[in-house]
Scaffold this motif. Structure first.
Motif, PDB file in Angstrom:
ATOM      1  N   UNK A  13       0.806  -1.223   0.000  1.00 46.35           N
ATOM      2  CA  UNK A  13       0.000   0.000   0.000  1.00 46.35           C
ATOM      3  C   UNK A  13       0.838   1.272   0.000  1.00 46.35           C
ATOM      4  N   UNK A  14       2.152   1.139  -0.016  1.00 40.94           N
ATOM      5  CA  UNK A  14       3.036   2.298  -0.028  1.00 40.94           C
ATOM      6  C   UNK A  14       3.014   2.928  -1.423  1.00 40.94           C
ATOM      7  N   UNK A  15       2.567   4.189  -1.555  1.00 39.57           N
ATOM      8  CA  UNK A  15       2.449   4.804  -2.877  1.00 39.57           C
ATOM      9  C   UNK A  15       3.793   5.040  -3.573  1.00 39.57           C
ATOM     10  N   UNK A  16       4.895   5.080  -2.825  1.00 41.03           N
ATOM     11  CA  UNK A  16       6.204   5.256  -3.457  1.00 41.03           C
ATOM     12  C   UNK A  16       6.630   3.971  -4.153  1.00 41.03           C
ATOM     13  N   UNK A  17       6.388   2.834  -3.492  1.00 39.76           N
ATOM     14  CA  UNK A  17       6.771   1.540  -4.058  1.00 39.76           C
ATOM     15  C   UNK A  17       5.754   1.076  -5.089  1.00 39.76           C
ATOM     16  N   UNK A  18       4.493   1.243  -4.791  1.00 39.33           N
ATOM     17  CA  UNK A  18       3.397   0.755  -5.618  1.00 39.33           C
ATOM     18  C   UNK A  18       2.444   1.894  -5.963  1.00 39.33           C
ATOM     19  N   UNK A  19       2.836   2.810  -6.830  1.00 36.10           N
ATOM     20  CA  UNK A  19       1.947   3.925  -7.138  1.00 36.10           C
ATOM     21  C   UNK A  19       0.706   3.442  -7.872  1.00 36.10           C
ATOM     22  N   UNK A  20      -0.383   4.142  -7.665  1.00 37.11           N
ATOM     23  CA  UNK A  20      -1.617   3.819  -8.375  1.00 37.11           C
ATOM     24  C   UNK A  20      -1.474   4.132  -9.853  1.00 37.11           C
ATOM     25  N   UNK A  21      -2.454   3.721 -10.671  1.00 38.02           N
ATOM     26  CA  UNK A  21      -2.356   3.920 -12.123  1.00 38.02           C
ATOM     27  C   UNK A  21      -2.178   5.386 -12.521  1.00 38.02           C
ATOM     28  N   UNK A  22      -2.872   6.292 -11.836  1.00 38.98           N
ATOM     29  CA  UNK A  22      -2.752   7.712 -12.169  1.00 38.98           C
ATOM     30  C   UNK A  22      -1.332   8.211 -11.878  1.00 38.98           C
ATOM     31  N   UNK A  23      -0.769   7.824 -10.731  1.00 44.00           N
ATOM     32  CA  UNK A  23       0.584   8.242 -10.379  1.00 44.00           C
ATOM     33  C   UNK A  23       1.607   7.656 -11.350  1.00 44.00           C
ATOM     34  N   UNK A  24       1.409   6.392 -11.759  1.00 47.70           N
ATOM     35  CA  UNK A  24       2.329   5.770 -12.709  1.00 47.70           C
ATOM     36  C   UNK A  24       2.320   6.525 -14.023  1.00 47.70           C
ATOM     37  N   UNK A  25       1.127   6.921 -14.484  1.00 51.95           N
ATOM     38  CA  UNK A  25       1.013   7.658 -15.733  1.00 51.95           C
ATOM     39  C   UNK A  25       1.690   9.016 -15.605  1.00 51.95           C
ATOM     40  N   UNK A  26       1.501   9.706 -14.456  1.00 55.00           N
ATOM     41  CA  UNK A  26       2.131  11.002 -14.234  1.00 55.00           C
ATOM     42  C   UNK A  26       3.646  10.861 -14.209  1.00 55.00           C
ATOM     43  N   UNK A  27       4.157   9.836 -13.503  1.00 54.74           N
ATOM     44  CA  UNK A  27       5.597   9.633 -13.431  1.00 54.74           C
ATOM     45  C   UNK A  27       6.169   9.373 -14.816  1.00 54.74           C
ATOM     46  N   UNK A  28       5.467   8.571 -15.618  1.00 58.21           N
ATOM     47  CA  UNK A  28       5.954   8.266 -16.956  1.00 58.21           C
ATOM     48  C   UNK A  28       5.976   9.521 -17.819  1.00 58.21           C
ATOM     49  N   UNK A  29       4.908  10.349 -17.715  1.00 58.11           N
ATOM     50  CA  UNK A  29       4.862  11.541 -18.552  1.00 58.11           C
ATOM     51  C   UNK A  29       5.905  12.562 -18.117  1.00 58.11           C
ATOM     52  N   UNK A  30       6.225  12.618 -16.835  1.00 56.83           N
ATOM     53  CA  UNK A  30       7.245  13.551 -16.363  1.00 56.83           C
ATOM     54  C   UNK A  30       8.606  13.110 -16.861  1.00 56.83           C
ATOM     55  N   UNK A  31       8.941  11.836 -16.670  1.00 50.29           N
ATOM     56  CA  UNK A  31      10.281  11.385 -17.021  1.00 50.29           C
ATOM     57  C   UNK A  31      10.493  11.310 -18.523  1.00 50.29           C
ATOM     58  N   UNK A  32       9.427  11.164 -19.305  1.00 49.98           N
ATOM     59  CA  UNK A  32       9.614  11.083 -20.737  1.00 49.98           C
ATOM     60  C   UNK A  32       9.324  12.406 -21.430  1.00 49.98           C
ATOM     61  N   UNK A  33       9.104  13.481 -20.648  1.00 49.83           N
ATOM     62  CA  UNK A  33       8.771  14.755 -21.263  1.00 49.83           C
ATOM     63  C   UNK A  33       9.972  15.373 -21.963  1.00 49.83           C
ATOM     64  N   UNK A  34      11.178  15.042 -21.565  1.00 46.18           N
ATOM     65  CA  UNK A  34      12.382  15.552 -22.213  1.00 46.18           C
ATOM     66  C   UNK A  34      13.247  14.374 -22.624  1.00 46.18           C
ATOM     67  N   UNK A  35      13.895  14.526 -23.749  1.00 50.53           N
ATOM     68  CA  UNK A  35      14.799  13.475 -24.197  1.00 50.53           C
ATOM     69  C   UNK A  35      16.010  13.419 -23.276  1.00 50.53           C
ATOM     70  N   UNK A  36      16.463  12.232 -22.970  1.00 49.88           N
ATOM     71  CA  UNK A  36      17.591  12.051 -22.070  1.00 49.88           C
ATOM     72  C   UNK A  36      18.922  12.006 -22.802  1.00 49.88           C
ATOM     73  N   UNK A  37      18.899  11.806 -24.111  1.00 51.55           N
ATOM     74  CA  UNK A  37      20.123  11.652 -24.894  1.00 51.55           C
ATOM     75  C   UNK A  37      20.126  12.684 -26.014  1.00 51.55           C
ATOM     76  N   UNK A  38      20.631  13.892 -25.715  1.00 50.95           N
ATOM     77  CA  UNK A  38      20.548  14.985 -26.677  1.00 50.95           C
ATOM     78  C   UNK A  38      21.901  15.472 -27.183  1.00 50.95           C
ATOM     79  N   UNK A  39      22.993  14.894 -26.710  1.00 51.49           N
ATOM     80  CA  UNK A  39      24.321  15.366 -27.109  1.00 51.49           C
ATOM     81  C   UNK A  39      24.568  15.110 -28.595  1.00 51.49           C
ATOM     82  N   UNK A  40      25.242  16.060 -29.224  1.00 44.92           N
ATOM     83  CA  UNK A  40      25.685  15.876 -30.597  1.00 44.92           C
ATOM     84  C   UNK A  40      26.729  14.763 -30.607  1.00 44.92           C
ATOM     85  N   UNK A  41      26.540  13.808 -31.486  1.00 42.36           N
ATOM     86  CA  UNK A  41      27.395  12.620 -31.500  1.00 42.36           C
ATOM     87  C   UNK A  41      28.810  12.929 -31.996  1.00 42.36           C
TER      88      UNK A  41
END
Length: 184
Positions: A13-41
């Motif tokens: 029942x710990x929301x940090x370990x087991x977030x509900x569906x809404x929290x999981x969707x929010x976490x995914x949208x936050x972490x994927x909102x910016x590209x993580x690999x943007x350096x010029x090769x």
């Protein structure tokens, strides 16, 4: 209900370990909102990326959630490692973890030392972390790398260093790995 069962239910029942569906969707949208690999090769960066990804692919950051590592990179003009605010500005830290009051750093040695200890290796990862540590040192040309921690409970961990183009070529990137450390 005995103590073991109630502890297990508390974990579920710990929301940090087991977030509900809404929290999981929010976490995914936050972490994927910016590209993580943007350096010029450039060749040195591509080689470092391939080596670090290869060595880290089977490793997890052991915590309550056992998260994998993901590659991050950005063009970098400075010769110094970034400040906490510069990392936040890159978008590599989830918004809920981007408070400077919960920010801390460690050296590569401080971070990797306990994970490279084969006498205390219940996940059989010590040799993998030894190899990853060596790969980081090579990629950063034995210059200092830094491990950044943002947040409390759900902590964004970034293992970063500066990679320069070899042979005086053009190119410099801030690069490394990102993961999540859950401690409740």
């Amino acid at each position: 209900m005995d103590k073991g069962d109630s502890d297990y239910m508390a974990m579920l029942n710990n929301p940090t370990i087991n977030p509900g569906p809404k929290q999981q969707q929010e976490q995914h949208s936050i972490s994927s909102s910016k590209s993580l690999d943007t350096a010029t090769s450039f060749d040195t960066l591509t080689s470092a990326c391939n080596n670090i990804k290869n060595v880290s692919k089977d490793l997890i950051l052991v915590s309550e959630s056992d998260e994998p590592f993901e590659w991050v990179s950005a063009d970098w003009t400075k010769t110094d490692l970034p400040t906490a605010q510069e990392i936040i500005n890159l978008g590599w830290v989830d918004q809920n973890a981007s408070t400077l009051s919960s920010f801390k750093t460690k050296t590569l040695d401080q971070f990797f030392e306990p994970m490279m200890d084969e006498t205390n290796d219940s996940y059989n990862q010590a040799k993998g972390f030894q190899s990853l540590y060596k790969t980081f040192k090579e990629a950063f040309n034995d210059k200092n790398g830094q491990v950044y921690f943002f947040g409390q409970g759900s902590i964004t961990v970034l293992v970063l260093g500066i990679i320069n183009a070899s042979g005086g070529g053009r190119g410099r990137a801030l690069a490394g790995l990102r993961s999540l450390l859950v401690q409740t």
